[in-house]
Design a protein around this motif. Structure first.
Motif, PDB file in Angstrom:
ATOM      1  N   PRO A  29       0.807  -1.228   0.000  1.00  0.00           N
ATOM      2  CA  PRO A  29       0.000   0.000   0.000  1.00  0.00           C
ATOM      3  C   PRO A  29       0.839   1.277   0.000  1.00  0.00           C
ATOM      4  O   PRO A  29       0.556   2.215   0.732  1.00  0.00           O
ATOM      5  CB  PRO A  29      -0.818  -0.135   1.282  1.00  0.00           C
ATOM      6  CG  PRO A  29       0.038  -0.943   2.191  1.00  0.00           C
ATOM      7  CD  PRO A  29       0.770  -1.910   1.306  1.00  0.00           C
ATOM      8  N   SER A  30       1.874   1.293  -0.835  1.00  0.00           N
ATOM      9  CA  SER A  30       2.700   2.475  -1.036  1.00  0.00           C
ATOM     10  C   SER A  30       2.104   3.309  -2.163  1.00  0.00           C
ATOM     11  O   SER A  30       1.160   2.883  -2.844  1.00  0.00           O
ATOM     12  CB  SER A  30       4.119   2.056  -1.411  1.00  0.00           C
ATOM     13  OG  SER A  30       4.095   1.301  -2.613  1.00  0.00           O
ATOM     14  N   ASP A  31       2.644   4.504  -2.384  1.00  0.00           N
ATOM     15  CA  ASP A  31       2.173   5.317  -3.509  1.00  0.00           C
ATOM     16  C   ASP A  31       2.313   4.551  -4.818  1.00  0.00           C
ATOM     17  O   ASP A  31       1.414   4.587  -5.675  1.00  0.00           O
ATOM     18  CB  ASP A  31       2.965   6.629  -3.584  1.00  0.00           C
ATOM     19  CG  ASP A  31       2.627   7.583  -2.454  1.00  0.00           C
ATOM     20  OD1 ASP A  31       1.601   7.361  -1.772  1.00  0.00           O
ATOM     21  OD2 ASP A  31       3.391   8.540  -2.235  1.00  0.00           O
ATOM     22  N   GLU A  32       3.442   3.851  -4.960  1.00  0.00           N
ATOM     23  CA  GLU A  32       3.668   3.079  -6.194  1.00  0.00           C
ATOM     24  C   GLU A  32       2.667   1.935  -6.319  1.00  0.00           C
ATOM     25  O   GLU A  32       2.088   1.709  -7.385  1.00  0.00           O
ATOM     26  CB  GLU A  32       5.093   2.525  -6.205  1.00  0.00           C
ATOM     27  CG  GLU A  32       5.423   1.713  -7.457  1.00  0.00           C
ATOM     28  CD  GLU A  32       6.831   1.120  -7.429  1.00  0.00           C
ATOM     29  OE1 GLU A  32       7.191   0.421  -8.398  1.00  0.00           O
ATOM     30  OE2 GLU A  32       7.557   1.355  -6.443  1.00  0.00           O
ATOM     31  N   GLY A  33       2.459   1.207  -5.209  1.00  0.00           N
ATOM     32  CA  GLY A  33       1.522   0.089  -5.248  1.00  0.00           C
ATOM     33  C   GLY A  33       0.106   0.531  -5.539  1.00  0.00           C
ATOM     34  O   GLY A  33      -0.619  -0.105  -6.310  1.00  0.00           O
ATOM     35  N   LEU A  34      -0.313   1.652  -4.935  1.00  0.00           N
ATOM     36  CA  LEU A  34      -1.654   2.175  -5.186  1.00  0.00           C
ATOM     37  C   LEU A  34      -1.814   2.638  -6.630  1.00  0.00           C
ATOM     38  O   LEU A  34      -2.862   2.421  -7.245  1.00  0.00           O
ATOM     39  CB  LEU A  34      -1.938   3.327  -4.225  1.00  0.00           C
ATOM     40  CG  LEU A  34      -2.169   2.915  -2.762  1.00  0.00           C
ATOM     41  CD1 LEU A  34      -2.042   4.123  -1.839  1.00  0.00           C
ATOM     42  CD2 LEU A  34      -3.541   2.272  -2.601  1.00  0.00           C
TER      43      LEU A  34
END
Length: 322
Positions: free
Chosen positions: A10-15
């Motif tokens: 749930p990081s910026d990249e993952g989102l």
């Protein structure tokens, strides 16, 4: 068809990756405070059809549209002053409202199962909210498990049931509430369509007496099928003296000798959070052809939702289709 299911954090990249998959018609399992949901673009009939296919879910069983808040919800459903007041009191949170569908809602008809109403929820989980914001629209999201089986409260549960059938799992640890949302019908007199994470007593304190509704043969909201949340083992309820071959699941301090317990101290919040994980553990202990026995749980507060899930888990299973 099977394909690789990605694990996303749930990081910026993952989102951002998850939102990209959703815009392309993909399916992403997302955490909520209740259980993990299998999210797809609620306006894309191909994506919604993929949800039904991945879960092997009957298409007459409607889905919940997840939104960022009241502003987005009012683009999908007709809210009166009563519905706005209930949303203000309980959103974001574990409450789904069933309301008249707006003619210009833009939802896939599969989301509502062709009904003139729509089920809407504003989740409280920060990762669910972040994904909704990143995607920019409503997400259809039933529980992320094969239809009729035990709901997932951890990312590993999702992978066990749906790996190879969905595009990604957004892993954010265990769900805090651990039992699905309460569903309240407000398209007429207030009606409890499914007990869940908000005790009905809290709703009645605001609305007065609430009728009990729901039809297992013609569901107008999720979670109404007679057999649901089922482990492989058989389930027996209200058991104070288990049979020798049963895995006994206790509740409260009077269950010495129980193999597992929903809450050793008899805490209904703890029991609700532990319910589906405990069902899975009991199923593993019982083994093929085994049986699980549950101690009585009070029919008050969250106990009503716990007992609803246990009764459906214990119900006769529908025949397997060839």
């Amino acid at each position: 068809m099977t394909f690789e299911t990605q694990d996303l954090m749930p990081s910026d990249e993952g989102l951002a990756q998850a939102a990209t998959l959703l815009r392309a018609g993909g399916l992403v399992a997302m955490p909520t405070e209740t259980v993990y949901g299998l999210a797809g673009d609620a306006s894309n009939s191909v994506a919604v059809a993929r949800i039904f296919a991945a879960k092997a879910r009957p298409t007459f069983n409607p889905l919940i549209a997840h939104v960022t808040g009241l502003k987005m919800a009012e683009t999908l459903a007709v809210f009166d002053d009563r519905a706005r007041a209930v949303a203000a009191a309980f959103w974001p949170g574990a409450l789904t409202l069933v309301l008249p569908l707006r003619p210009d809602a833009g939802l896939s008809p599969l989301v509502t199962a062709g009904l003139p109403t729509v089920a809407i929820r504003c989740p409280a989980h920060p990762v669910a909210q972040a994904l909704l914001l990143a995607f920019g629209g409503p997400l259809a999201a039933p529980s992320a498990n094969p239809s009729g089986r035990v709901s997932p409260t951890r990312a590993d549960h999702v992978r066990q049931g749906l790996a190879g059938r969905i595009d990604a799992v957004l892993d954010s640890g265990a769900c805090a509430v651990g039992i699905e949302s309460t569903i309240l019908g407000l398209d007429g007199a207030p009606t409890l369509l499914r007990p869940g994470g908000i005790p009905v007593e809290a709703l009645e304190a605001m609305l007065g007496p609430i009728a009990i509704g729901g039809d297992a043969h013609k569901p107008n909201a999720p979670g109404q099928l007679a057999s649901h949340y089922a482990p492989e083992a058989g389930v027996r309820l209200g058991v104070t003296v288990p049979m020798p071959d049963e895995v006994w699941v206790g509740f409260g301090p009077g269950c010495a000798g129980a193999a597992l317990s929903l809450s050793p101290v008899g805490d209904l919040v703890e029991a609700a959070a532990a319910l589906f994980q405990t069902l899975r553990e009991a199923d593993m202990l019982a083994g093929p052809g085994g049986r699980i026995a549950f101690a009585p749980v009070p029919e008050t507060g969250l106990g009503r939702a716990i007992n609803d899930r246990l009764r459906r888990a214990a119900a006769p299973r529908p025949p397997v289709q060839p």
